[in-house]
Design an enzyme around this catalytic site. Structure first.
Site, PDB file in Angstrom:
ATOM      1  N   GLU A 159      53.055  69.641 -45.867  1.00 20.55           N
ATOM      2  CA  GLU A 159      52.630  68.645 -44.883  1.00 20.55           C
ATOM      3  C   GLU A 159      53.526  68.477 -43.716  1.00 20.55           C
ATOM      4  OE1 GLU A 159      50.438  65.590 -47.511  1.00 20.55           O
ATOM      5  OE2 GLU A 159      52.407  64.984 -47.474  1.00 20.55           O
ATOM      6  N   ASN A 186      46.442  60.751 -51.884  1.00 18.66           N
ATOM      7  CA  ASN A 186      47.410  59.863 -51.682  1.00 18.66           C
ATOM      8  C   ASN A 186      47.078  58.562 -51.303  1.00 18.66           C
ATOM      9  OD1 ASN A 186      50.097  58.691 -51.297  1.00 18.66           O
ATOM     10  ND2 ASN A 186      50.663  60.307 -49.867  1.00 18.66           N
ATOM     11  N   TRP A 187      47.010  57.447 -51.929  1.00 22.21           N
ATOM     12  CA  TRP A 187      46.468  56.267 -51.406  1.00 22.21           C
ATOM     13  C   TRP A 187      47.457  55.628 -50.341  1.00 22.21           C
ATOM     14  CZ3 TRP A 187      43.103  53.838 -55.740  1.00 22.21           C
ATOM     15  CH2 TRP A 187      42.223  54.534 -56.306  1.00 22.21           C
ATOM     16  N   LYS A 188      48.728  55.978 -50.521  1.00 22.96           N
ATOM     17  CA  LYS A 188      49.880  55.160 -49.888  1.00 22.96           C
ATOM     18  C   LYS A 188      49.835  53.714 -50.488  1.00 22.96           C
ATOM     19  CE  LYS A 188      49.797  58.899 -46.460  1.00 22.96           C
ATOM     20  NZ  LYS A 188      49.952  59.374 -45.339  1.00 22.96           N
ATOM     21  N   HIS A 192      57.695  63.023 -50.458  1.00 27.89           N
ATOM     22  CA  HIS A 192      56.705  62.681 -49.298  1.00 27.89           C
ATOM     23  C   HIS A 192      57.681  62.512 -48.081  1.00 27.89           C
ATOM     24  CE1 HIS A 192      53.581  61.168 -46.740  1.00 27.89           C
ATOM     25  NE2 HIS A 192      52.865  62.004 -47.359  1.00 27.89           N
ATOM     26  N   GLY A 225      45.656  61.919 -47.412  1.00 32.47           N
ATOM     27  CA  GLY A 225      45.869  60.564 -47.164  1.00 32.47           C
ATOM     28  C   GLY A 225      44.753  60.040 -46.868  1.00 32.47           C
ATOM     29  N   GLY A 226      44.331  59.784 -45.418  1.00 32.25           N
ATOM     30  CA  GLY A 226      43.320  58.734 -44.952  1.00 32.25           C
ATOM     31  C   GLY A 226      41.925  59.084 -45.493  1.00 32.25           C
ATOM     32  N   SER A 262      46.090  65.314 -42.219  1.00 35.00           N
ATOM     33  CA  SER A 262      44.782  65.169 -41.425  1.00 35.00           C
ATOM     34  C   SER A 262      43.703  66.169 -42.116  1.00 35.00           C
ATOM     35  CB  SER A 262      44.886  65.267 -40.017  1.00 35.00           C
ATOM     36  OG  SER A 262      45.639  64.246 -39.528  1.00 35.00           O
ATOM     37  N   GLY A 300      48.473  61.707 -40.806  1.00 35.32           N
ATOM     38  CA  GLY A 300      47.653  60.400 -40.316  1.00 35.32           C
ATOM     39  C   GLY A 300      47.313  60.626 -38.589  1.00 35.32           C
ATOM     40  N   GLU A 344      57.214  60.598 -45.681  1.00 37.03           N
ATOM     41  CA  GLU A 344      57.465  58.946 -45.340  1.00 37.03           C
ATOM     42  C   GLU A 344      58.492  58.363 -46.286  1.00 37.03           C
ATOM     43  OE1 GLU A 344      53.313  57.886 -46.034  1.00 37.03           O
ATOM     44  OE2 GLU A 344      52.852  58.795 -44.165  1.00 37.03           O
TER      45      GLU A 344
HETATM   46  P1  PGA Z   1      46.586  62.298 -44.032  1.00 36.99           P
HETATM   47  O1  PGA Z   1      47.953  61.883 -44.937  1.00 36.99           O
HETATM   48  O2  PGA Z   1      45.964  62.811 -44.668  1.00 36.99           O
HETATM   49  O3  PGA Z   1      46.407  60.730 -43.879  1.00 36.99           O
HETATM   50  O4  PGA Z   1      47.096  62.927 -42.687  1.00 36.99           O
HETATM   51  C1  PGA Z   1      48.444  63.056 -45.701  1.00 36.99           C
HETATM   52  C2  PGA Z   1      49.793  62.515 -46.431  1.00 36.99           C
HETATM   53  O5  PGA Z   1      50.519  61.885 -46.022  1.00 36.99           O
HETATM   54  O6  PGA Z   1      49.835  63.082 -47.803  1.00 36.99           O
END
Ligand code: PGA
Length: 272
Positions: free
Chosen positions: A182, A9-11, A95, A248-249, A227, A188, A97
């Site tokens: 999640e 997930n590149w956001k 998600h 994500g990251g 994470s 993050g 967010e």
């Molecule tokens: P993260 O994000 O790996 O940076 O914690 C995961 C996500 O939001 O899908």
């Protein structure tokens, strides 16, 4: 046996040029991987170009969100059919967010903005259903905040989010559903959920899916997200219920994403 999946997930990172260069590198490094579904989810604007760069490869294209109708006067929205026509196969739905449930709320953002992205249990369900109707596979996200965990309501929050998300979805549709647990506090932050605890919550989701879909519930993949990194992926993938990661990251850099896929192949891929 459920096929493992690593989904990036590149956001809101990577412009079109960066995105294309990045996936060309991934195709070089991951081209020989078998037995793992590899997905990247760029921003809407990069989907088509990334899709072209992935053509003929073993890496699939996902989007980060979707609207719930095929077309209409909905300025700024993107329909499931538009995503499908851009070569998208997967779409992240609900998600945290997008539900306005951030681990850390930016100090200079007023509280009213919490609902700005707008997702709630109803829209998540509508989006998941619309995605399925358009032939996309929704990756349906759930997870508790740190306050909910401290209050002991993790299981209730996850149960309510999952039940609401699959409302009206029948067993016939379910061959193409993926779920992601999640915990908001792990996203993050570098603070991964303990693998045993993640597995326990995934077991709870599995039981809900079995209740609703019968034996099909055993075939649906459930990912862990929050994470996920090269140094914790092995412990996560060794858990019985964890079918992969929503990342994500660590999905933004080749030297982090490639080891995740390789670990999934090593630990679970060989059994498919
Ligand atoms: P993260 O994000 O790996 O940076 O914690 C995961 C996500 O939001 O899908």
């Amino acid at each position: 046996m459920r096929r493992p999946m690593i989904s990036g997930n590149w956001k809101m990172y990577k412009n079109n040029q960066e995105a294309v260069r990045f996936v060309q590198d991934l195709v070089d490094k991951l081209g020989a991987v078998t037995g793992v579904d590899i997905v990247v989810c760029p921003s809407f604007t990069a989907l088509s170009e990334v899709g072209e760069a992935l053509e003929g490869s073993n890496i699939m294209l996902g989007a980060q969100d979707v609207f719930w109708t095929a077309e209409g006067a909905y300025t700024g929205e993107v329909s499931p059919h538009m995503l499908a026509s851009a070569g998208v196969e997967y779409v992240i739905v609900g998600h945290s967010e997008r539900r306005g449930r951030f681990g850390t709320w930016p100090a200079d953002w007023p509280e009213e903005l919490r609902s700005v992205f707008g997702d709630n249990d109803v829209t998540v369900n509508w989006k998941a259903r619309a995605a399925l109707e358009a032939g996309l596979t929704p990756i349906i996200c759930c997870g508790e905040t740190i306050d909910e965990r401290r209050a002991g309501s993790t299981d209730a929050v996850v149960r309510d989010q999952i039940n609401a998300a699959v409302e009206g979805i029948t067993a016939n549709d379910t061959h193409s559903l993926v779920f992601a647990y999640e915990p908001v506090w792990a996203i993050g932050t570098g603070e991964v959920c303990d693998a045993d605890e993640a597995n326990r919550v995934l077991g709870l989701i599995r039981a809900l899916l079995r209740d609703r879909f019968g034996t099909v519930g055993d075939e649906l993949r459930i990912l862990y997200g929050g994470s996920v990194k090269p140094d914790n992926i092995e412990g996560l993938m060794q858990q019985s219920e964890i079918d992969g990661g929503l990342v994500g990251g660590a999905s933004l850099e080749t030297d982090k994403f490639v080891p995740l896929v390789e670990a999934a192949q090593r630990i679970r891929g060989e059994k498919t």
